[in-house]
Design an enzyme around this catalytic site. Structure first.
Site, PDB file in Angstrom:
ATOM      1  N   ILE A 177      40.579  44.612  40.601  1.00 38.38           N
ATOM      2  CA  ILE A 177      40.790  45.121  39.239  1.00 38.38           C
ATOM      3  C   ILE A 177      39.473  44.974  38.501  1.00 38.38           C
ATOM      4  O   ILE A 177      38.763  43.969  38.679  1.00 38.38           O
ATOM      5  CB  ILE A 177      41.933  44.386  38.499  1.00 38.38           C
ATOM      6  CG1 ILE A 177      42.115  44.938  37.067  1.00 38.38           C
ATOM      7  CG2 ILE A 177      41.724  42.875  38.481  1.00 38.38           C
ATOM      8  CD1 ILE A 177      43.399  44.500  36.384  1.00 38.38           C
TER       9      ILE A 177
ATOM     10  N   ILE B 291      37.386  46.300  34.651  1.00 37.60           N
ATOM     11  CA  ILE B 291      37.187  47.080  33.425  1.00 37.60           C
ATOM     12  C   ILE B 291      35.682  47.174  33.225  1.00 37.60           C
ATOM     13  O   ILE B 291      34.960  46.181  33.414  1.00 37.60           O
ATOM     14  CB  ILE B 291      37.841  46.363  32.212  1.00 37.60           C
ATOM     15  CG1 ILE B 291      39.363  46.230  32.387  1.00 37.60           C
ATOM     16  CG2 ILE B 291      37.482  47.055  30.901  1.00 37.60           C
ATOM     17  CD1 ILE B 291      40.145  47.520  32.260  1.00 37.60           C
TER      18      ILE B 291
ATOM     19  N   GLU C 131      43.123  37.286  45.667  1.00 35.49           N
ATOM     20  CA  GLU C 131      42.029  36.312  45.751  1.00 35.49           C
ATOM     21  C   GLU C 131      41.101  36.526  44.561  1.00 35.49           C
ATOM     22  O   GLU C 131      40.853  37.658  44.166  1.00 35.49           O
ATOM     23  CB  GLU C 131      41.199  36.498  47.036  1.00 35.49           C
ATOM     24  CG  GLU C 131      41.882  36.014  48.295  1.00 35.49           C
ATOM     25  CD  GLU C 131      42.541  37.152  49.038  1.00 35.49           C
ATOM     26  OE1 GLU C 131      42.270  38.329  48.699  1.00 35.49           O
ATOM     27  OE2 GLU C 131      43.345  36.877  49.949  1.00 35.49           O
TER      28      GLU C 131
ATOM     29  N   ASN D  59      35.315  32.650  38.647  1.00 40.52           N
ATOM     30  CA  ASN D  59      35.714  33.760  37.776  1.00 40.52           C
ATOM     31  C   ASN D  59      36.851  33.328  36.841  1.00 40.52           C
ATOM     32  O   ASN D  59      38.013  33.719  36.994  1.00 40.52           O
ATOM     33  CB  ASN D  59      36.122  34.966  38.625  1.00 40.52           C
ATOM     34  CG  ASN D  59      36.274  36.237  37.817  1.00 40.52           C
ATOM     35  OD1 ASN D  59      36.249  36.197  36.590  1.00 40.52           O
ATOM     36  ND2 ASN D  59      36.445  37.355  38.497  1.00 40.52           N
TER      37      ASN D  59
ATOM     38  N   TYR E 232      45.159  36.219  34.893  1.00 39.08           N
ATOM     39  CA  TYR E 232      46.241  36.116  35.880  1.00 39.08           C
ATOM     40  C   TYR E 232      47.257  35.046  35.470  1.00 39.08           C
ATOM     41  O   TYR E 232      48.459  35.216  35.649  1.00 39.08           O
ATOM     42  CB  TYR E 232      45.670  35.811  37.269  1.00 39.08           C
ATOM     43  CG  TYR E 232      44.714  36.869  37.781  1.00 39.08           C
ATOM     44  CD1 TYR E 232      44.925  38.216  37.507  1.00 39.08           C
ATOM     45  CD2 TYR E 232      43.605  36.519  38.546  1.00 39.08           C
ATOM     46  CE1 TYR E 232      44.039  39.183  37.961  1.00 39.08           C
ATOM     47  CE2 TYR E 232      42.716  37.480  39.018  1.00 39.08           C
ATOM     48  CZ  TYR E 232      42.938  38.809  38.710  1.00 39.08           C
ATOM     49  OH  TYR E 232      42.061  39.769  39.172  1.00 39.08           O
TER      50      TYR E 232
END
Ligand SMILES: CC(C)(COP(=O)(O)OP(=O)(O)OC[C@H]1O[C@@H](n2cnc3c(N)ncnc32)[C@H](O)[C@@H]1OP(=O)(O)O)[C@@H](O)C(=O)NCCC(=O)NCCS
Length: 147
Positions: free
Chosen positions: A71, A73, A105, A110, A117
């Site tokens: 994912i 942006i 993962e 991060n 999440y």
């Protein structure tokens, strides 16, 4: 208006801009083509505004398990709840395709993604040692049961 929809082959050039700006080892366009056109388990989505794609999310749904492949942006559009909108859509699609759990993962460093999440109920499930080939960083596996 900002909308989320299924990724088409025509979106791949815009997706590659997001990809290159987001990851140290970006996927190439051929990988996206195979995911969009040739992988029956893959579900890819883009987020766009005024026909400009600025983010994407991919997942695989295999039987009742969903796995988020990526994912991102574009950096110019981060911090405006778009990642959350896109991830919510992906989770909903996973449920609609029969998934009862979702995993992914994420780099241990991060923390931005990990925070997002966690907002969706994902919790750490383990570590994959030296998972990332560019710097040997460990991956944190996160997962959530879907309702
Ligand atoms: C992870 C990513 C998709 C989030 O997208 P975004 O649109 O910037 O995130 P949102 O604005 O929707 O924020 C959602 C939540 O993420 C978390 N978050 C986002 N940016 C954050 C930051 N810089 N620091 C800490 N938490 C952050 C917060 O929990 C935030 O919720 P809040 O606003 O209520 O605090 C984006 O940072 C990105 O593309 N990163 C690079 C690619 C990447 O790392 N992908 C994940 C691979 S596993």
């Amino acid at each position: 208006m900002v909308t989320v929809r299924r990724m088409q082959k025509e979106d791949i050039p815009d997706v590659m801009d997001v990809e290159r700006a987001s990851f140290p080892v970006p996927w190439d366009s051929g990988t996206f083509e195979k995911e969009v056109d040739g992988n029956p388990y893959a579900h890819y989505f883009v987020i766009e505004k005024d026909e400009h794609v600025f983010g994407y999310c991919g997942l695989w749904v295999i039987i009742d398990e969903a796995h988020v492949t990526n994912i991102a942006i574009h950096p110019d559009s981060r911090g405006q709840q778009y990642g959350e909108k896109l991830f919510r859509h992906a989770c909903q699609e996973a449920i609609e395709h029969g998934a009862i759990q979702l995993s992914l993962e994420v780099r241990v460093s991060n923390t931005a993604a990990q925070h997002m999440y966690r907002k969706f109920g994902l919790v750490p499930g383990g570590i994959r040692k030296r998972y990332y080939s560019d710097n040997g960083e460990d991956a944190l596996v996160m997962w959530v049961g879907l309702k």
